[in-house]
Design a protein around this motif. Structure first.
Motif, short mmCIF file in Angstrom:
data_model
loop_
_atom_site.label_atom_id
_atom_site.label_comp_id
_atom_site.label_asym_id
_atom_site.label_seq_id
_atom_site.Cartn_x
_atom_site.Cartn_y
_atom_site.Cartn_z
N ALA A 88 0.74 -1.07 0.07
CA ALA A 88 0.00 0.01 0.01
C ALA A 88 0.95 1.33 0.14
CB ALA A 88 -0.94 0.11 1.19
N GLN A 90 3.73 1.40 -1.11
CA GLN A 90 4.41 1.61 -2.72
C GLN A 90 3.24 2.21 -3.65
OE1 GLN A 90 5.38 -2.39 -3.72
NE2 GLN A 90 7.16 -2.71 -2.24
N ALA A 91 2.07 1.89 -3.45
CA ALA A 91 1.19 2.48 -4.25
C ALA A 91 1.02 3.89 -3.86
CB ALA A 91 -0.41 2.07 -3.88
N ARG A 92 1.25 4.31 -2.48
CA ARG A 92 1.18 5.85 -2.36
C ARG A 92 2.35 6.46 -2.88
NH1 ARG A 92 -0.26 3.44 2.66
NH2 ARG A 92 -2.46 3.40 3.00
N LEU A 94 3.79 5.82 -5.77
CA LEU A 94 3.54 6.02 -7.06
C LEU A 94 2.42 7.02 -7.33
CD1 LEU A 94 3.47 2.33 -8.53
CD2 LEU A 94 5.37 4.09 -8.42
N LEU B 61 -7.48 0.86 1.66
CA LEU B 61 -6.45 1.65 0.64
C LEU B 61 -7.28 2.69 -0.08
CD1 LEU B 61 -3.48 2.24 -0.32
CD2 LEU B 61 -4.00 0.35 -2.15
N LEU B 63 -6.59 5.89 -2.85
CA LEU B 63 -5.77 6.41 -3.92
C LEU B 63 -6.28 7.32 -4.66
CD1 LEU B 63 -3.56 3.32 -5.23
CD2 LEU B 63 -2.82 4.97 -3.78
N ALA B 68 -1.60 6.19 -11.32
CA ALA B 68 -1.27 5.49 -10.31
C ALA B 68 -2.09 4.36 -9.76
CB ALA B 68 -1.08 6.33 -8.89
N TYR B 72 -1.31 0.50 -9.71
CA TYR B 72 -1.75 -0.41 -8.53
C TYR B 72 -2.35 -1.26 -8.69
CZ TYR B 72 -4.48 -1.80 -4.56
OH TYR B 72 -5.05 -2.44 -3.68
N ARG B 75 -0.51 -4.08 -10.67
CA ARG B 75 0.59 -4.83 -9.58
C ARG B 75 -0.34 -5.93 -8.93
NH1 ARG B 75 4.24 -1.24 -6.36
NH2 ARG B 75 5.43 -2.94 -6.37
#
Lengths: 206, 206
Positions: A88, A90-92, A94, B61, B63, B68, B72, B75
């Motif tokens: 999570a 890592q997603a942030r 990006l 999560l 986003l 991005a 996500y 991935r």
């Protein structure tokens, strides 16, 4: 390993240079000016087909896009907390990197172009003012993000997201950053890092 | 799992919608208009502090940043080739995604604003023309990239890099794409995918 970074420090190459310093990497620095004719030569266009700096070569891998290069370095070379372990997070990273590219950089760049970069006769004060106004909305988003007292974008740790956004906002003081105390404190914290200091010192070295 | 995508399909939400369709995900689609007052309400600003669409919620999560979000999803949800296995290919996906955001989207957006999006009285033909010229340089880079006959950005496989760039260039035909046969063929190939068709059909559905 031969890691090579192309581009003078006074260009977007500051971003991969800073990342390389954070990661304590040994690298070759080719001080290519962004306006040098070599950037349009076939040998360089094979590295970066846009004819811009920076570019990266790493053991056969060739990359352009400064913010993608820092992500690559952070993901590849550890151990460090530049690239977090948690998916999570890592997603942030990006998310904030894309935000730096799409929300922060265009107005910051338009402002810089029309106040300093372009020849005076080509500068348009109205475009500089519009850029500053657009950027103000983004700085307000950041100031609210830091309202909970977190030291960095994701929380406690400095990550490559902080590096990318702080580098994109490198002229924050001139961009109205003074009206945003928590954002300014974060920015100062990022730029005070020894690795940032070493990277920015490359500008003086020429 | 409750995956939720906020934003009407006729917005940048088309990008995560397309990715979700590629990955055959079950998701909830909240058809929030980009100009709806709800985008500025506290409940939504907790999802996207910019007050824009899209936003994603996935099991806690949250986003923002459309490109991005697609990264996500690619991935996280497999198995698929949207997110390649090879580390160098992953770096290239990030490179092309950043390139879509920094090189392709700003002129494409400026052109769209000054030809269609803004009220007629606010459109500036000079800015539309400048955008088209700037975009022409980027389209030429892409046309050269596809000169070796590769079907997709990284090679054989369609990845989330293709999705991101093809979505950013969704109006390619109007943007001078016709002068670039290989680029146009790639774009048509991407948009002809069943998942793309399903996502774009959501625009008609309202």
């Amino acid at each position: 390993m031969t890691l090579t970074i192309y581009g003078i420090a006074a260009s977007r190459a500051i971003r991969p240079l800073w990342a390389a310093e954070e990661l304590d990497l040994t690298y070759r620095h080719i001080k290519l000016h962004h306006a040098a004719p070599e950037t349009k030569a076939p040998d360089y266009l094979r590295l970066n087909p846009n004819g811009t700096v920076p570019a990266l070569e790493d053991d056969g891998l060739v990359l352009f896009e400064s913010l993608a290069i820092t992500l690559y370095l952070a993901r590849t070379y550890g151990p460090s907390r530049l690239w977090p372990d948690d998916a999570a997070d890592q997603a942030r990273v990006l998310q904030w990197t894309l935000w730096a590219a799409t929300e922060a950089e265009p107005p910051a760049r338009q402002w810089f172009h029309h106040t300093a970069f372009l020849p005076p006769a080509e500068r348009q004060p109205a475009l500089a003012a519009a850029a500053l106004q657009a950027l103000g909305r983004r700085l307000a988003v950041l100031e609210r993000h830091f309202a909970d007292g977190r030291p960095h974008l994701l929380g406690d740790d400095f990550t490559v997201a902080d590096l990318n956004l702080a580098a994109v906002l490198q002229r924050l003081k001139d961009l109205g950053g003074g009206d945003h105390p928590r954002l300014s404190a974060w920015h100062a914290r990022c730029l005070a890092r020894p690795a940032a200091q070493r990277a920015f010192a490359l500008r003086q070295a020429g």
